[in-house]
Design an enzyme around this catalytic site. Structure first.
Site, mmCIF file in Angstrom:
data_model
loop_
_atom_site.group_PDB
_atom_site.id
_atom_site.type_symbol
_atom_site.label_atom_id
_atom_site.label_comp_id
_atom_site.label_asym_id
_atom_site.label_seq_id
_atom_site.Cartn_x
_atom_site.Cartn_y
_atom_site.Cartn_z
ATOM 1 N N LYS A 197 22.410 18.440 -29.761
ATOM 2 C CA LYS A 197 22.428 17.168 -30.497
ATOM 3 C C LYS A 197 21.019 16.856 -31.016
ATOM 4 O O LYS A 197 20.029 17.415 -30.536
ATOM 5 C CB LYS A 197 22.927 16.050 -29.586
ATOM 6 C CG LYS A 197 22.033 15.761 -28.377
ATOM 7 C CD LYS A 197 22.741 14.838 -27.383
ATOM 8 C CE LYS A 197 21.854 14.562 -26.177
ATOM 9 N NZ LYS A 197 22.591 13.835 -25.118
ATOM 10 N N ARG A 245 28.136 3.253 -19.981
ATOM 11 C CA ARG A 245 27.732 3.331 -21.379
ATOM 12 C C ARG A 245 28.998 3.689 -22.159
ATOM 13 O O ARG A 245 29.647 2.827 -22.715
ATOM 14 C CB ARG A 245 26.634 4.391 -21.497
ATOM 15 C CG ARG A 245 25.892 4.407 -22.787
ATOM 16 C CD ARG A 245 24.801 5.461 -22.787
ATOM 17 N NE ARG A 245 25.308 6.806 -22.529
ATOM 18 C CZ ARG A 245 24.580 7.911 -22.619
ATOM 19 N NH1 ARG A 245 23.298 7.837 -22.924
ATOM 20 N NH2 ARG A 245 25.107 9.100 -22.384
ATOM 21 N N TYR A 304 -9.268 2.608 -35.380
ATOM 22 C CA TYR A 304 -8.739 1.250 -35.547
ATOM 23 C C TYR A 304 -8.904 0.437 -34.264
ATOM 24 O O TYR A 304 -8.703 0.954 -33.161
ATOM 25 C CB TYR A 304 -7.244 1.302 -35.882
ATOM 26 C CG TYR A 304 -6.942 1.709 -37.312
ATOM 27 C CD1 TYR A 304 -7.353 0.927 -38.383
ATOM 28 C CD2 TYR A 304 -6.229 2.870 -37.570
ATOM 29 C CE1 TYR A 304 -7.054 1.291 -39.691
ATOM 30 C CE2 TYR A 304 -5.920 3.242 -38.872
ATOM 31 C CZ TYR A 304 -6.336 2.448 -39.924
ATOM 32 O OH TYR A 304 -6.046 2.809 -41.200
ATOM 33 N N MET A 333 -2.029 6.797 -38.317
ATOM 34 C CA MET A 333 -0.794 7.326 -38.902
ATOM 35 C C MET A 333 -0.896 8.829 -39.177
ATOM 36 O O MET A 333 0.033 9.592 -38.902
ATOM 37 C CB MET A 333 -0.467 6.586 -40.200
ATOM 38 C CG MET A 333 0.872 7.008 -40.796
ATOM 39 S SD MET A 333 1.218 6.247 -42.390
ATOM 40 C CE MET A 333 1.468 4.549 -41.939
HETATM 41 C C1 PLP Z 1 22.462 14.578 -23.911
HETATM 42 C C2 PLP Z 1 23.559 14.864 -22.968
HETATM 43 C C3 PLP Z 1 23.502 15.984 -22.117
HETATM 44 C C4 PLP Z 1 22.251 16.819 -21.975
HETATM 45 O O1 PLP Z 1 21.333 16.115 -21.151
HETATM 46 P P1 PLP Z 1 19.928 16.737 -20.708
HETATM 47 O O2 PLP Z 1 19.383 15.735 -19.767
HETATM 48 O O3 PLP Z 1 19.122 16.843 -21.953
HETATM 49 O O4 PLP Z 1 20.194 18.070 -20.112
HETATM 50 C C5 PLP Z 1 24.619 16.270 -21.358
HETATM 51 N N1 PLP Z 1 25.732 15.484 -21.409
HETATM 52 C C6 PLP Z 1 25.805 14.388 -22.185
HETATM 53 C C7 PLP Z 1 27.038 13.562 -22.170
HETATM 54 C C8 PLP Z 1 24.721 14.043 -22.980
HETATM 55 O O5 PLP Z 1 24.788 12.938 -23.745
#
Ligand code: PLP
Length: 385
Positions: free
Chosen positions: A55, A153, A274, A328
């Site tokens: 992802k 969640r 800055y 930046m």
């Molecule tokens: C992002 C995610 C993972 C992977 O998690 P990591 O901590 O990066 O290994 C696994 N399962 C779900 C449902 C996730 O959202």
């Protein structure tokens, strides 16, 4: 590193050589290290299938090149968060199992079927919409049933799941995986971890015909209680430490090397950057490099008089602190203690390497390695090694 000065002006001969010579910094993504990490995780997972979470563009490292290499190594299942990510992945990979983690948006069932993707169903309305679509269209492409065990969640509540166990909603390919997600897997002593493991064991028994999946990267290191049929590592593939209480068993997968724009001497008592937040305590030599928060090099990793522990750079093999605020497009490195007068214009300095891992930079920025990786900027010249 002593010879690096000689190589600094010689960009490697690749199709992107022009861009590499012009870019202020080069991000090298070590795909072989990612594959090696996947193999290690697969081994740790015992007999469970080891998938890959790609992802957010494989945590910023490039979903296509990463998934291509993992597929060649034997990975069969890829997880993304959102439907458009899955669509891009599917375009280059007609055969792998691709599952979308972040629920089912209304009206998207047909797209899932058309692209042969699996949704993750985390509420009764999602389950009903998907089951209705599958029934009406004879679709049997599969989906995951996401049961919440304490994250609060996404995910079906356990009281909603109990009556589903022998429900026709789940027949005929509407579901083929039952999963949950751990909230505190990186903290094995946390009471919630034990609670989630126990709850998922009970959930799993309600769905004996479905495969089961619980573990993210850290979950794999909880052992056989957590690995079930399929594990879902993300961050550990990309070099993040899944066991923060112990040395990192994973190989580093990113190297970020910037080139020095200019070297300047600052008299004692003058400030840098800055806000004038960093004062030279002695006559100081600074190397200024073209990397800043617009490149995802987080401003929170700045160094000031109050907080000298900002990000660290490796200059000719030596760790050097930052000086002043990250702006930046630029940051300054204090190279006063370097030998032979320190680096020269054009020389490489590393902002991420074997010595400065993503967890170290994250700690200095008050965040986690996930945010360091997913923030990596678009201006870097990217090289896949
Ligand atoms: C992002 C995610 C993972 C992977 O998690 P990591 O901590 O990066 O290994 C696994 N399962 C779900 C449902 C996730 O959202």
């Amino acid at each position: 590193m002593t010879s690096s000065r000689n190589h600094a002006n010689a960009a490697p001969a690749t199709p992107h050589a022009g861009h590499q010579a012009e870019a202020g910094a080069q991000l090298t993504i070590d795909v072989a290290a990612i594959v090696e990490n996947w193999r290690l995780l697969a081994e740790r997972a015992g007999g469970a299938e080891c998938a890959a979470v790609v992802k957010a563009d494989a945590y910023g490292l490039g979903a296509e090149p990463v998934s291509r290499a993992l597929k060649a190594a034997g990975c069969k299942t890829f997880f993304v968060a959102q439907l458009p990510e899955a669509r891009r992945l599917r375009a280059g990979d007609p055969t792998s199992t691709i599952q979308v983690l972040s629920g089912l948006l209304p009206g998207t069932c047909a797209a899932y079927a058309e692209l042969r993707l699996r949704p993750t169903l985390g509420s009764l309305p999602e389950l009903q919409e998907w089951a209705g679509f599958c029934r009406a269209n004879g679709w049997r492409g599969g989906a995951a049933l996401h049961v919440d065990t304490g994250m609060n969640r996404l995910g079906l509540r356990r009281e909603d799941v109990a009556p589903l166990a022998d429900n026709p909603l789940l027949a005929d390919g509407a579901g083929n995986l039952v999963m949950s997600h751990l909230a505190t897997a990186d903290d094995p002593g946390h009471p919630l971890t034990a609670r989630q493991l126990g709850l998922f064991r009970a959930v799993r028994q309600q769905f004996p015909l479905l495969r089961a999946s619980l573990a993210n990267s850290s979950g794999i290191f909880l052992g056989a209680d957590a690995t079930y049929d399929l594990v879902r590592p993300g961050i550990a593939l990309y070099g993040g430490n899944p066991t923060p209480q112990h040395p990192n068993p994973m190989r580093s997968a990113v190297r970020l090397v910037a080139r020095v724009l200019q070297v300047r001497d600052v008299p004692a008592g003058e400030t840098v950057g800055y806000g004038a937040t960093w004062t030279a305590q002695r006559r100081s030599r600074l190397a200024v490099v073209p990397v800043g928060y617009a490149d995802g090099f987080l401003r929170a990793a700045s160094a000031s008089d109050r907080r000298r522990e900002g990000a660290v750079a490796t200059v000719a093999g030596r760790p050097c602190p930052l000086a002043g605020r990250i702006s930046m497009d630029l940051l300054a490195i204090d190279v006063t203690d370097c030998e032979d007068g320190g680096p020269s214009r054009g020389d490489p300095v590393a902002l991420l390497d074997e010595a400065i891992g993503i967890d170290h930079l994250a700690e200095r920025a008050g965040t986690i390695s996930y945010e360091i990786l997913t923030s990596l900027g678009a201006r870097y010249a990217r090289v896949y090694a």
